[in-house]
Design an enzyme around this catalytic site. Structure first.
Site, mmCIF file in Angstrom:
data_model
loop_
_atom_site.group_PDB
_atom_site.id
_atom_site.type_symbol
_atom_site.label_atom_id
_atom_site.label_comp_id
_atom_site.label_asym_id
_atom_site.label_seq_id
_atom_site.Cartn_x
_atom_site.Cartn_y
_atom_site.Cartn_z
ATOM 1 N N GLU A 148 0.856 -1.187 0.000
ATOM 2 C CA GLU A 148 0.000 0.000 0.000
ATOM 3 C C GLU A 148 0.891 1.235 0.000
ATOM 4 O OE1 GLU A 148 -2.916 0.048 3.127
ATOM 5 O OE2 GLU A 148 -3.710 1.989 2.521
ATOM 6 N N ASN A 196 -6.677 1.555 2.707
ATOM 7 C CA ASN A 196 -7.419 2.793 2.942
ATOM 8 C C ASN A 196 -6.960 3.910 2.013
ATOM 9 O OD1 ASN A 196 -8.581 1.358 5.013
ATOM 10 N ND2 ASN A 196 -7.440 2.348 6.640
ATOM 11 N N ASN A 207 -12.009 -0.913 -1.465
ATOM 12 C CA ASN A 207 -11.383 -1.474 -0.269
ATOM 13 C C ASN A 207 -12.237 -1.184 0.966
ATOM 14 O OD1 ASN A 207 -8.946 -2.500 1.320
ATOM 15 N ND2 ASN A 207 -9.229 -0.464 2.226
ATOM 16 N N GLU A 208 -12.513 -2.200 1.737
ATOM 17 C CA GLU A 208 -13.186 -2.063 3.042
ATOM 18 C C GLU A 208 -14.310 -1.022 3.021
ATOM 19 O OE1 GLU A 208 -10.273 -1.704 6.240
ATOM 20 O OE2 GLU A 208 -9.723 -3.791 5.956
ATOM 21 N N TYR A 257 -7.342 -9.183 11.023
ATOM 22 C CA TYR A 257 -6.075 -8.985 11.737
ATOM 23 C C TYR A 257 -6.229 -9.516 13.153
ATOM 24 C CZ TYR A 257 -4.726 -5.909 7.909
ATOM 25 O OH TYR A 257 -4.400 -5.416 6.673
ATOM 26 N N GLU A 316 -6.479 -9.354 2.922
ATOM 27 C CA GLU A 316 -5.663 -8.770 3.995
ATOM 28 C C GLU A 316 -5.733 -9.688 5.199
ATOM 29 O OE1 GLU A 316 -6.096 -4.617 5.066
ATOM 30 O OE2 GLU A 316 -6.640 -4.077 3.011
ATOM 31 N N GLN A 349 1.193 -6.579 5.445
ATOM 32 C CA GLN A 349 1.645 -6.246 4.102
ATOM 33 C C GLN A 349 3.031 -6.869 3.868
ATOM 34 O OE1 GLN A 349 0.964 -2.084 3.205
ATOM 35 N NE2 GLN A 349 -1.056 -2.094 4.135
HETATM 36 O O1 AHR Z 1 -3.238 -2.996 5.928
HETATM 37 C C1 AHR Z 1 -3.473 -1.843 6.678
HETATM 38 C C2 AHR Z 1 -4.899 -1.335 6.543
HETATM 39 O O2 AHR Z 1 -5.769 -2.274 7.104
HETATM 40 C C3 AHR Z 1 -5.413 -1.166 5.141
HETATM 41 O O3 AHR Z 1 -5.085 0.073 4.607
HETATM 42 C C4 AHR Z 1 -6.890 -1.286 5.308
HETATM 43 O O4 AHR Z 1 -7.511 -1.852 4.186
HETATM 44 C C5 AHR Z 1 -7.061 -2.151 6.540
HETATM 45 O O5 AHR Z 1 -7.918 -1.593 7.469
#
Ligand code: AHR
Length: 502
Positions: A26, A71, A171-172, A243, A295, A352
């Site tokens: 990113e 993001n 994205n999201e 995450y 992700e 990432q």
């Molecule tokens: O990977 C970090 C962030 O996590 C990304 O920008 C977003 O898509 C997610 O919330």
């Protein structure tokens, strides 16, 4: 403690789509600037790409890389990153509150991804932009020549089309933090119309629609069903993001619970598969929607430091989690879970790749260093090839604060038909006891052990800033014609490769 794995070469989960070993870059923090791109670095090549980083990424064998966000994407104008560098605008990145100089953009990403032997997974902004900009980007990238945008690409040095196959529709978009967040109906409609337009430009592309950015979001479930109902015919994959870490009231001492978090990943995947298939049945469709887990990682170490970073800098030290040994163990378990679901998870991106919640870190005026999580990822991405086999496992389980049943052993075998090599990944989550682990392959005899390694012996909270961590030989291993016995150390990640007699 005793455990066993029975392998039946005919009991197959799926041929593994290597794209589950993908990753993500990113335009955020030091992922790009002083990460993969740093023209003044001593290792930089003629394009300004750090070759020390390229070498480290090549060891990870990452086949697909998602770009440019994240993001960041939801407020990005792709046109800012093309053309002569001295004419590109510096902009506010209002997602991460950084300055974006646009010295690295689409053409740089395409040239760089070739050097790391990866294909792009390119995302279009559906936060502040829409159908036209997305269709324009497909035309710019994939249309051969003879139109304004395809000829502009050629003018800027890319005579042949990029032929980008995999694209993300935003994205999201369910996340309240996202610039231009949408409710499920708004997103579903926009995603479907954008998908139609993009596929009109190039009908060979495949599209990933946004699923929920976390299973914890209150809209989880309704979001998936709404998006699938409207977009089913025009998309190919639904995305998942997740995450892990010690959050809220979690005590950092709850290692048993932390190591069980792959149970949550499995539940998340199975829930989304069920929703895809429910909509498939309702629509009487013959098409299945597969998953792109675009992700996933551990992310929590850097939260306090990030809150103190001064905004509006280029390449600030954002999201620089320093991973420890227990994180590496969880990454190993999460990889095994992805393999167990490889019949439906066809793309996955470790989020990432460099500096930002990443396995690879750089020093601005120095070398690369490797995080603890680099090691299990490297082994699975290099050796977890071929067919994922159903693991028939016997082992005790434990109960943790969040999870009723966490097996002490996570394991799976993959089989490469050509080399006749079976690779077994095995993690002992027991914190105190060694595990006697027996492996049998139905109807086949073993020829030789190709290699056997173990990753263990570190304090769970130890990280790899001093570069001490490494994979060690696994020597406590006995082989006879039909059975292998291995001793797995407490809190250990192990890989055993054996060749069978055909
Ligand atoms: O990977 C970090 C962030 O996590 C990304 O920008 C977003 O898509 C997610 O919330």
């Amino acid at each position: 403690m005793k455990s066993s794995l029975k392998i039946d070469l005919n009991d197959q989960i799926s041929t593994i789509d290597n794209r589950i070993y993908g990753s993500f870059i990113e335009q955020l923090g030091r992922a790009v600037y002083t990460g993969i791109y740093q023209p003044n670095h001593f290792s930089a090549d003629k394009d300004g790409f750090r070759t020390d980083v390229i070498d480290a990424i090549n060891k990870l064998n990452v086949p697909i890389i998602r770009y440019p966000g994240g993001n960041f994407l939801s407020q990005y104008r792709w046109e800012d990153g093309i053309g002569p560098k001295n004419q590109r605008p510096t902009r506010l990145d209002i997602a991460w509150r950084e300055l974006e100089t646009n010295q690295f953009g689409l053409h740089e990403f395409m040239a760089w991804s070739k050097k790391v032997h990866a294909v792009p997974n390119l995302a279009v902004n559906l936060g502040t932009r829409g159908i036209q900009e997305a269709a324009d980007l497909v035309e710019y990238c994939n249309f051969p020549k003879g139109t304004y945008l395809s000829d502009l690409r050629r003018t800027y040095g890319a005579e042949a089309p990029f032929n980008i196959k995999t694209w993300c529709l935003g994205n999201e978009m369910d996340g309240p933090w996202e610039i231009g967040t949408k409710n499920a109906n708004e997103y579903a409609h926009l995603a479907n119309e954008t998908a139609k337009a993009m596929k009109r430009v190039d009908d060979s592309i495949e599209l990933v629609a946004c699923g929920s950015s976390s299973m914890d979001n209150p809209t989880f479930g309704n979001w998936e069903e709404t998006v699938l109902e409207e977009c089913y015919d025009n998309i190919d994959y639904l995305s998942l993001h997740r995450y892990y870490g010690y959050y809220n009231d979690d005590s950092p001492k709850e290692l048993d619970n932390f190591l069980g978090k792959n149970v949550d990943l499995d539940q998340f995947i199975n829930g989304v598969v069920a929703m895809c298939d429910a909509v498939k049945a309702r629509k009487r469709s013959s098409k299945s929607i597969n998953l792109s887990f675009d992700e996933w990682n551990v992310w929590y170490h850097s939260n306090d430091a990030d809150a103190k970073i001064t905004p509006w800098q280029v390449g600030s030290h954002l999201l620089e989690d320093i991973y420890n040994f227990e994180d590496a163990l969880l990454i190993g378990s999460l990889l095994i879970t992805l393999l167990k679901n490889s019949n439906r998870v066809k793309i996955a991106c470790l989020a990432q790749l460099v500096n930002v919640i990443a396995p690879i870190m750089t020093k601005e005026n120095g070398d690369v260093w490797l995080q603890s999580i680099f090691y299990p990822f490297m082994q699975v991405s290099n050796y977890g090839q071929g067919i994922a086999l159903t693991p028939h496992v016997k082992v005790e389980s434990y109960k943790s604060r969040e999870f009723d049943s966490v097996p002490y052993l996570d394991t799976i075998a993959t089989f490469d038909k050509n080399s006749r090599i079976i690779t077994i990944f095995a993690e002992n989550k027991n914190q105190n006891d060694i595990m006697d682990f027996d492996i049998q392959v139905d109807d086949f005899n073993f020829k030789r052990i190709v290699q056997a390694t173990q990753f263990f012996g570190y304090n769970p909270k130890q990280d790899n800033r001093n570069g001490e961590m490494r994979l060690k030989q696994l020597t406590d291993i006995k082989i006879n014609a039909s059975e292998i016995s291995v001793t797995l150390q407490p809190l250990s990640w192990n890989m055993i490769q054996i060749q069978i007699i055909s």
